[in-house]
Motif scaffolding. Sequence first.
Motif, PDB file in Angstrom:
ATOM      1  N   SER A 138       0.832  -1.202   0.000  1.00 36.33           N
ATOM      2  CA  SER A 138       0.000   0.000   0.000  1.00 36.33           C
ATOM      3  C   SER A 138       0.867   1.253   0.000  1.00 36.33           C
ATOM      4  N   GLU A 139       0.226   2.375  -0.269  1.00 37.83           N
ATOM      5  CA  GLU A 139       0.924   3.652  -0.339  1.00 37.83           C
ATOM      6  C   GLU A 139       0.930   4.318   1.032  1.00 37.83           C
ATOM      7  N   TYR A 140       2.121   4.673   1.527  1.00 38.14           N
ATOM      8  CA  TYR A 140       2.252   5.495   2.724  1.00 38.14           C
ATOM      9  C   TYR A 140       2.676   6.886   2.275  1.00 38.14           C
ATOM     10  N   LEU A 141       1.965   7.915   2.740  1.00 33.88           N
ATOM     11  CA  LEU A 141       1.983   9.217   2.103  1.00 33.88           C
ATOM     12  C   LEU A 141       3.072  10.164   2.584  1.00 33.88           C
ATOM     13  N   GLU A 142       3.603   9.953   3.784  1.00 38.68           N
ATOM     14  CA  GLU A 142       4.546  10.919   4.350  1.00 38.68           C
ATOM     15  C   GLU A 142       5.855  10.937   3.576  1.00 38.68           C
ATOM     16  N   GLU A 143       6.496  12.128   3.546  1.00 41.23           N
ATOM     17  CA  GLU A 143       7.771  12.315   2.857  1.00 41.23           C
ATOM     18  C   GLU A 143       8.704  13.158   3.722  1.00 41.23           C
ATOM     19  N   PRO A 144      10.003  12.850   3.753  1.00 38.49           N
ATOM     20  CA  PRO A 144      10.948  13.751   4.422  1.00 38.49           C
ATOM     21  C   PRO A 144      10.937  15.118   3.744  1.00 38.49           C
ATOM     22  N   PRO A 145      11.076  16.196   4.509  1.00 41.87           N
ATOM     23  CA  PRO A 145      11.006  17.537   3.910  1.00 41.87           C
ATOM     24  C   PRO A 145      11.968  17.739   2.747  1.00 41.87           C
ATOM     25  N   ALA A 146      13.176  17.198   2.846  1.00 38.26           N
ATOM     26  CA  ALA A 146      14.192  17.431   1.822  1.00 38.26           C
ATOM     27  C   ALA A 146      14.194  16.385   0.719  1.00 38.26           C
ATOM     28  N   LEU A 147      13.244  15.438   0.776  1.00 34.05           N
ATOM     29  CA  LEU A 147      13.239  14.344  -0.208  1.00 34.05           C
ATOM     30  C   LEU A 147      11.850  14.175  -0.818  1.00 34.05           C
ATOM     31  N   PRO A 148      11.402  15.097  -1.638  1.00 30.50           N
ATOM     32  CA  PRO A 148      10.084  14.962  -2.271  1.00 30.50           C
ATOM     33  C   PRO A 148       9.986  13.658  -3.054  1.00 30.50           C
ATOM     34  N   GLY A 149       8.851  12.984  -2.892  1.00 30.82           N
ATOM     35  CA  GLY A 149       8.606  11.744  -3.602  1.00 30.82           C
ATOM     36  C   GLY A 149       9.125  10.500  -2.922  1.00 30.82           C
ATOM     37  N   VAL A 150       9.913  10.648  -1.851  1.00 34.21           N
ATOM     38  CA  VAL A 150      10.403   9.489  -1.105  1.00 34.21           C
ATOM     39  C   VAL A 150       9.342   9.099  -0.088  1.00 34.21           C
ATOM     40  N   ARG A 151       8.686   7.963  -0.334  1.00 35.76           N
ATOM     41  CA  ARG A 151       7.552   7.542   0.497  1.00 35.76           C
ATOM     42  C   ARG A 151       7.767   6.105   0.979  1.00 35.76           C
ATOM     43  N   GLY A 152       6.730   5.561   1.580  1.00 36.27           N
ATOM     44  CA  GLY A 152       6.758   4.161   1.978  1.00 36.27           C
ATOM     45  C   GLY A 152       7.056   3.918   3.438  1.00 36.27           C
ATOM     46  N   HIS A 153       7.119   4.968   4.265  1.00 40.49           N
ATOM     47  CA  HIS A 153       7.414   4.799   5.683  1.00 40.49           C
ATOM     48  C   HIS A 153       6.119   4.571   6.456  1.00 40.49           C
ATOM     49  N   SER A 154       6.004   3.432   7.108  1.00 41.20           N
ATOM     50  CA  SER A 154       4.820   3.170   7.929  1.00 41.20           C
ATOM     51  C   SER A 154       5.071   3.433   9.404  1.00 41.20           C
ATOM     52  N   ALA A 155       6.322   3.653   9.797  1.00 41.10           N
ATOM     53  CA  ALA A 155       6.657   3.885  11.200  1.00 41.10           C
ATOM     54  C   ALA A 155       7.741   4.945  11.297  1.00 41.10           C
ATOM     55  N   PHE A 156       7.715   5.655  12.431  1.00 45.49           N
ATOM     56  CA  PHE A 156       8.640   6.753  12.669  1.00 45.49           C
ATOM     57  C   PHE A 156       9.036   6.760  14.140  1.00 45.49           C
ATOM     58  N   VAL A 157      10.245   7.238  14.399  1.00 52.28           N
ATOM     59  CA  VAL A 157      10.700   7.460  15.774  1.00 52.28           C
ATOM     60  C   VAL A 157      11.197   8.895  15.855  1.00 52.28           C
ATOM     61  N   TYR A 158      10.662   9.631  16.836  1.00 51.79           N
ATOM     62  CA  TYR A 158      11.044  11.032  17.029  1.00 51.79           C
ATOM     63  C   TYR A 158      11.649  11.198  18.412  1.00 51.79           C
ATOM     64  N   ASN A 159      12.699  12.019  18.483  1.00 54.12           N
ATOM     65  CA  ASN A 159      13.330  12.366  19.750  1.00 54.12           C
ATOM     66  C   ASN A 159      13.405  13.880  19.844  1.00 54.12           C
ATOM     67  N   ASP A 160      12.822  14.446  20.887  1.00 54.04           N
ATOM     68  CA  ASP A 160      12.815  15.888  21.095  1.00 54.04           C
ATOM     69  C   ASP A 160      14.197  16.340  21.588  1.00 54.04           C
ATOM     70  N   ASP A 161      14.472  17.639  21.411  1.00 53.63           N
ATOM     71  CA  ASP A 161      15.754  18.175  21.875  1.00 53.63           C
ATOM     72  C   ASP A 161      15.657  18.851  23.233  1.00 53.63           C
ATOM     73  N   GLY A 162      14.494  18.767  23.862  1.00 54.28           N
ATOM     74  CA  GLY A 162      14.291  19.417  25.154  1.00 54.28           C
ATOM     75  C   GLY A 162      13.456  20.669  25.059  1.00 54.28           C
ATOM     76  N   ASN A 163      13.438  21.305  23.894  1.00 55.01           N
ATOM     77  CA  ASN A 163      12.661  22.536  23.741  1.00 55.01           C
ATOM     78  C   ASN A 163      11.160  22.293  23.729  1.00 55.01           C
ATOM     79  N   GLY A 164      10.744  21.052  23.395  1.00 54.08           N
ATOM     80  CA  GLY A 164       9.327  20.722  23.415  1.00 54.08           C
ATOM     81  C   GLY A 164       8.881  20.057  24.696  1.00 54.08           C
ATOM     82  N   GLY A 165       9.804  19.867  25.631  1.00 54.83           N
ATOM     83  CA  GLY A 165       9.471  19.218  26.892  1.00 54.83           C
ATOM     84  C   GLY A 165      10.297  17.972  27.172  1.00 54.83           C
TER      85      GLY A 165
END
Length: 360
Positions: free
Chosen positions: A277-304
Amino acid sequence: MRKFSEERVAAALSGAGVRFERLPVGPDVSLLVCERGGRVFGPIFDGARGAFWSSPLLNDASALASAAGEWNIGGERFWPAPEIHFNVPDRSRFWETLAVQPAMDPGNWRLSTGADAASVRLETEMRLASYGTEAPLSHIAVERTISAVENPLRNAADFDFLMEEVRYAGYEQLIELRALEPGAPFSAWLLLQLSPPGRAIIPAAGLPELHDYFEPVDDEVCNRFEDGLLIRLTGARRFKVGISSHSLFGRLGFLSDPDAEGRSALVIRNYHNSPSSEYLEEPPALPGVRGHSAFVYNDDGNGGGFAELECAGLPVGGTVGPDSRAESYQAWTFEGTRDRLIPVAKRLLGTVVDRLGTGR
């Protein structure tokens, strides 16, 4: 595990005029589900602790009320994806133009209780501007039904061994999405805000393929193996990685470091992963690069100082998806000492758990 006063947060929500419901999901374990942002807080063990991150705003009714437009309050949230089309008017200036549309969060969620009081329901409609797509608008209907879910290990032959001195609580969200008008495609996006420090544990088929969304990761925090991925989460260094669906099995884990009492939490997201299936998200600097169904984010402290396990659903609307779709997402939480949680993690997340002694 992180201290979390269910009583104090309930008082703050009430004082700020935010409607919420308590949903039992185990012996002395509950969720708080609220209309503001459609948030799910929990599981909360003994009314006093959990693995999720929450904002200090939740401890003070006046602060919560005065920050009525603030999206970053913690817990689990639903947003429609892709972020690059709904929250970023100019992807070449990602951080300068990034803004959450108010219709998305805090939104206008309506909360109700199921007839048997064993579930709660959140409903809303969103009219969202869509940037850089074939249609400038998406009109979305969302219905989320939340209920307790059984222990995934309950039928294991060695269940008693696995659950010795371990507590479990879990819940399921059945999410129904509808495109109310022709518009840009969208999908579900589930984000669990968690309290670091700890490790993300992601089983994979072969060396997992991933892409950086923000600042690049390196082997100081991210270790790739033939059977999965381990990522050190601290809430002190910003990064986000997207992991290709063809590498994944539909499970993401987080094992927190022991707290002052020697207790840890193992949180596992179980979702439907469909590489065809199509996963719609794309990295900001990589238009058209898709297919990611999972992500891991780590804050730098500025968001809490939080971390996130994120997963995406299948597309709805536009030219790539049907006009409606229903999907199920589960979150399983196990609480205990680290040595008792490791066998549980290995049973549900595979052999990459054996590598927890590797890397940092």
